[in-house]
Enzyme design. Structure first.
Site, mmCIF file in Angstrom:
data_model
loop_
_atom_site.group_PDB
_atom_site.id
_atom_site.type_symbol
_atom_site.label_atom_id
_atom_site.label_comp_id
_atom_site.label_asym_id
_atom_site.label_seq_id
_atom_site.Cartn_x
_atom_site.Cartn_y
_atom_site.Cartn_z
ATOM 1 N N PHE A 60 0.870 -1.180 0.000
ATOM 2 C CA PHE A 60 0.000 0.000 0.000
ATOM 3 C C PHE A 60 0.904 1.228 0.000
ATOM 4 O O PHE A 60 1.614 1.486 0.965
ATOM 5 C CB PHE A 60 -0.954 0.059 1.198
ATOM 6 C CG PHE A 60 -1.914 1.210 1.042
ATOM 7 C CD1 PHE A 60 -3.110 1.046 0.357
ATOM 8 C CD2 PHE A 60 -1.590 2.485 1.499
ATOM 9 C CE1 PHE A 60 -3.970 2.119 0.145
ATOM 10 C CE2 PHE A 60 -2.446 3.565 1.283
ATOM 11 C CZ PHE A 60 -3.637 3.378 0.607
ATOM 12 N N ASP A 96 9.512 2.818 1.865
ATOM 13 C CA ASP A 96 8.327 3.603 2.193
ATOM 14 C C ASP A 96 8.088 3.461 3.692
ATOM 15 O O ASP A 96 7.521 2.475 4.160
ATOM 16 C CB ASP A 96 7.121 3.107 1.390
ATOM 17 C CG ASP A 96 5.861 3.922 1.700
ATOM 18 O OD1 ASP A 96 5.862 4.650 2.716
ATOM 19 O OD2 ASP A 96 4.884 3.807 0.943
ATOM 20 N N LYS A 145 2.803 11.121 7.078
ATOM 21 C CA LYS A 145 1.969 10.927 8.260
ATOM 22 C C LYS A 145 2.483 11.679 9.501
ATOM 23 O O LYS A 145 2.217 12.853 9.647
ATOM 24 C CB LYS A 145 1.805 9.430 8.535
ATOM 25 C CG LYS A 145 1.029 8.723 7.407
ATOM 26 C CD LYS A 145 0.508 7.394 7.855
ATOM 27 C CE LYS A 145 -0.012 6.540 6.712
ATOM 28 N NZ LYS A 145 -1.350 6.871 6.268
HETATM 29 C C1 LIG Z 1 3.081 2.885 3.582
HETATM 30 C C2 LIG Z 1 2.208 3.984 3.051
HETATM 31 N N1 LIG Z 1 2.613 4.701 1.991
HETATM 32 C C3 LIG Z 1 1.872 5.690 1.489
HETATM 33 C C4 LIG Z 1 0.655 6.023 2.042
HETATM 34 C C5 LIG Z 1 -0.161 7.129 1.438
HETATM 35 O O1 LIG Z 1 -0.205 8.229 2.275
HETATM 36 P P1 LIG Z 1 -1.327 9.371 2.068
HETATM 37 O O2 LIG Z 1 -2.633 8.771 2.484
HETATM 38 O O3 LIG Z 1 -0.883 10.488 2.973
HETATM 39 O O4 LIG Z 1 -1.290 9.756 0.620
HETATM 40 C C6 LIG Z 1 0.195 5.305 3.143
HETATM 41 C C7 LIG Z 1 -1.122 5.617 3.750
HETATM 42 O O5 LIG Z 1 -1.702 4.846 4.475
HETATM 43 C C8 LIG Z 1 0.980 4.257 3.665
HETATM 44 O O6 LIG Z 1 0.587 3.525 4.698
#
Ligand SMILES: Cc1ncc(COP(=O)(O)O)c(C=O)c1O
Length: 405
Positions: A146, A231, A260
């Site tokens: 994700f 990530d 986040k």
């Molecule tokens: C590992 C990871 N990357 C990217 C994102 C995307 O972040 P955003 O919702 O701020 O676009 C998330 C969101 O849950 C995430 O958990």
């Protein structure tokens, strides 16, 4: 279940459903204020927050140091765009780069934008530094990933809810099973510019890869001249008992993607951190964002980095995480069929014969604990790192009662 007509919650839930696209299925609670690890709803009921905005609230709601920084900045300067430099910008970039042990930082807003930035930088690096033929770059990603919701990112999602009907899809991604180093190694070819992974898969249910996997990925990336992009948007910034989830195995990626918690639960702040040989490929006009690195975001994020630089939150997360682990492991066989814990981050698999994750979260909410289901019978717990031992015990006790029926 709320039955009292005098309560404000049912009407507020109805209004929210009436006026918004139904791209979420929230629990029927309507929050009006919060402090630390606690939320209060429009009817005055209090809830222990065991989700923390999917880790966007690692420092709890309205942490005094972060709120003070936001207030002070609101009174001075909020936005310049990157057409001009403002006086919070350099400090933010330098302090975050130092926290990451990298040369440079590129600030954006949401997590998905950080991921998009990472993809663009890796492709440009591939063409300009590695010498990949034009238009041929590929990036290896993992099943169950994700990384956000843009059209490019959902192109390599293996979750049909996230992906279906949003094509045509962006090419250039190879999906391999998560945690399988042989499959990942086999997927790398001469045109591979990056491996993009979550060091722990959050949305998938806090899935921790086998020991040795991340160091193995690091090694193969180095050997094959491929960038390792971690990530850490959900796993980073103290959540797992270390600054980064990669730290647990002594792994340093080429690029950190952060988001986040970087915004302190106040403003959306994301960033890519990497060395100059990687981020240096971007030249003026090739990438950007009107709001990325704005003064308010930087002022808050500077304080976030300072909170992390003492190590206190990472220690809390590690220590309290052991208490959470002990409590949850005690429930295996008593309604839980599996538990994965890293710091204050837990994925719990509920016996599907008992109830769904959604039902469990509804019952927990009725008992004053808010958590979120993910994928059928799995629940994720990610309380703010300011949670106390007593509050962890409370959450575990309430979960035990829910599982006992
Ligand atoms: C590992 C990871 N990357 C990217 C994102 C995307 O972040 P955003 O919702 O701020 O676009 C998330 C969101 O849950 C995430 O958990």
């Amino acid at each position: 279940m709320i039955v009292d007509d005098k309560l404000r919650t049912p009407g507020a839930v109805r209004d929210a459903e009436r006026w918004t696209a139904h791209n979420y299925h929230p629990l029927p609670v309507v929050i009006s204020s919060a402090e630390g690890a606690w939320l209060t709803d429009v009817d005055g009921r209090r809830y222990l927050d065991c989700l923390a905005g999917y880790s966007a609230l690692n420092f709890g709601h309205r942490h005094p140091q972060l709120i003070a920084a936001a207030h002070a900045q609101l009174d001075r300067l909020t936005l310049t765009s990157r057409a001009f430099i403002h006086d919070q910008f350099a400090d933010f970039c330098r302090e975050l780069a130092e926290l990451c042990g990298k040369d440079l930082v590129l600030p954006m807003n949401t997590g998905a934008e950080a991921v998009e930035t990472g993809i663009k930088v890796a492709r440009k690096w591939g063409y300009q530094v590695k010498g990949v033929p034009a238009g041929q770059a590929n990036i290896v990603v993992a099943e169950g990933n994700f990384h956000g919701r843009t059209t490019t990112i959902v192109s390599f999602s293996t979750d049909e809810d996230a992906r279906a009907d949003f094509g045509p899809y962006t090419p250039g991604f190879t999906v391999v099973p998560y945690g399988d180093l042989d499959a990942l190694t086999a997927a790398i070819n001469e045109n591979t510019v990056a491996v993009l992974l979550e060091p722990i898969q959050g949305e998938q249910g806090v899935v921790v890869p086998p020991e040795g996997y991340l160091p193995g990925v690091r090694q193969v990336c180095t050997e094959r001249n491929v960038l390792f992009i971690a990530d850490e948007i959900q796993s980073g910034l103290g959540r797992t008992g270390a600054t980064f989830a990669c730290d647990h195995e002594g792994v340093v990626p080429d690029m950190y993607l952060l988001g986040k918690a970087l915004g302190g639960g106040i403003v959306p702040v994301s960033a890519v951190a990497a060395n100059a040989d990687v981020l240096g490929v971007l030249k003026p006009g090739q990438h950007g964002s009107t709001f990325g690195g704005n003064p308010l975001a930087c002022a808050v994020a500077i304080e976030v980095v300072r909170l992390l630089s003492t190590g206190e939150f990472q220690r809390r997360s590690a220590q309290l995480g052991e208490r959470l682990r002990a409590g949850l492991e005690g429930l295996v066989g008593k309604g839980l069929v599996g538990v994965r814990v890293r710091g204050l981050w837990a994925g719990l698999d509920i016996d599907p014969a008992l109830m769904t994750g959604r039902e469990a979260c509804e019952r927990l909410a009725a008992r004053g604990v808010l958590a979120k289901d993910t994928h059928g019978s799995t629940i994720r717990l990610a309380p703010p790192l300011v949670i106390t031992e007593e509050e962890i015990d409370l959450a575990v006790t309430q979960l035990a009662e829910v599982l006992a029926g």
